[in-house]
Design a protein around this motif. Structure first.
Motif, PDB file in Angstrom:
ATOM      1  N   THR A 195       0.838  -1.204   0.000  1.00 54.50           N
ATOM      2  CA  THR A 195       0.000   0.000   0.000  1.00 54.50           C
ATOM      3  C   THR A 195       0.871   1.250   0.000  1.00 54.50           C
ATOM      4  O   THR A 195       0.501   2.253  -0.616  1.00 54.50           O
ATOM      5  N   GLN A 210     -11.067   7.975  -5.507  1.00 50.75           N
ATOM      6  CA  GLN A 210     -11.619   6.681  -5.116  1.00 50.75           C
ATOM      7  C   GLN A 210     -10.515   5.655  -4.887  1.00 50.75           C
ATOM      8  O   GLN A 210     -10.548   4.920  -3.904  1.00 50.75           O
ATOM      9  N   TYR A 211      -9.543   5.593  -5.780  1.00 49.23           N
ATOM     10  CA  TYR A 211      -8.422   4.667  -5.587  1.00 49.23           C
ATOM     11  C   TYR A 211      -7.665   4.992  -4.301  1.00 49.23           C
ATOM     12  O   TYR A 211      -7.294   4.102  -3.548  1.00 49.23           O
ATOM     13  N   LEU A 229      -8.865   6.472  -1.674  1.00 52.69           N
ATOM     14  CA  LEU A 229      -9.730   6.106  -0.557  1.00 52.69           C
ATOM     15  C   LEU A 229      -9.644   4.610  -0.268  1.00 52.69           C
ATOM     16  O   LEU A 229      -9.484   4.207   0.890  1.00 52.69           O
ATOM     17  N   TYR A 230      -9.733   3.775  -1.288  1.00 53.54           N
ATOM     18  CA  TYR A 230      -9.703   2.327  -1.087  1.00 53.54           C
ATOM     19  C   TYR A 230      -8.365   1.866  -0.516  1.00 53.54           C
ATOM     20  O   TYR A 230      -8.322   1.037   0.396  1.00 53.54           O
ATOM     21  N   ILE A 266      -8.113   2.933   3.191  1.00 55.81           N
ATOM     22  CA  ILE A 266      -8.909   2.057   4.051  1.00 55.81           C
ATOM     23  C   ILE A 266      -8.215   0.710   4.219  1.00 55.81           C
ATOM     24  O   ILE A 266      -8.212   0.136   5.320  1.00 55.81           O
ATOM     25  N   LEU A 267      -7.597   0.208   3.161  1.00 56.48           N
ATOM     26  CA  LEU A 267      -6.850  -1.046   3.259  1.00 56.48           C
ATOM     27  C   LEU A 267      -5.691  -0.912   4.239  1.00 56.48           C
ATOM     28  O   LEU A 267      -5.452  -1.806   5.062  1.00 56.48           O
TER      29      LEU A 267
END
Length: 179
Positions: free
Chosen positions: A21, A130-131, A133-134, A137-138
């Motif tokens: 990440t 959006q990417y 954000l995902y 969160i990961l």
């Protein structure tokens, strides 16, 4: 007295997810830089400040995400100092992820206010948000799991051979069976 701790085998894949990440954040930061240069020409763009804030967040947070993952991977032999360092780095990683979520929410509101008509720059900005954000969160989830497992390792201690043999010698010398 030297102590070692039992760490779950699942901690290494989660730590690798944290490192990945961090690397994805660097890649997204690079895409945001390209978006910044493409967005200068648009008349209804969001402006340079929100994009620069997102670029700065992505590169700074990647440092924390990679370090928290690396601190969780290199645990041979797991000691108290290494576990504390892992917990501290993962807490910092969670703090960075929460800051990132706040920045993403603010950026989404800014893009929404400027997105009155269809434009390529606003749509690509929403997609990058959006990417981001995902992935954020990961990272938040992975860091929380790693903290939980590192705290659980404190309850599962292994004593090394020296300390366990001295404990058995003391207990056998104190106890002599009646004859």
């Amino acid at each position: 007295m030297a102590r070692r701790f039992i760490i779950r085998e699942d901690a290494k894949p989660i730590a690798v997810v944290q490192i990945m990440t961090g690397l994805i954040h660097i890649a997204l930061g690079t895409l945001w830089i390209h978006f910044y240069f493409l967005n200068e020409e648009e008349p209804n763009s969001v402006g340079p400040v929100p994009i620069c804030v997102m670029i700065y967040y992505l590169f700074v947070s990647s440092f924390f995400f990679i370090n928290s993952g690396a601190s969780s991977v290199f645990q041979k032999p797991p000691t108290r100092c290494k576990l504390v360092y892992t917990i501290v780095m993962n807490i910092l990683s969670i703090c960075m992820a929460i800051i990132g979520l706040i920045i993403i929410i603010i950026e989404s509101l800014i893009f929404e206010s400027k997105g009155v008509e269809y434009s390529w720059s606003n749509m690509s900005g929403f997609l990058l948000l959006q990417y981001t954000l995902y992935i954020t969160i990961l990272e938040l989830t992975a860091a929380s799991i790693n903290i939980h497992w590192a705290l659980g390792a404190f309850h599962h201690e292994l004593y090394n051979e020296e300390s366990s043999s001295s404990v058995s010698e003391i207990s056998s010398s104190e106890y002599s069976p009646p004859s």
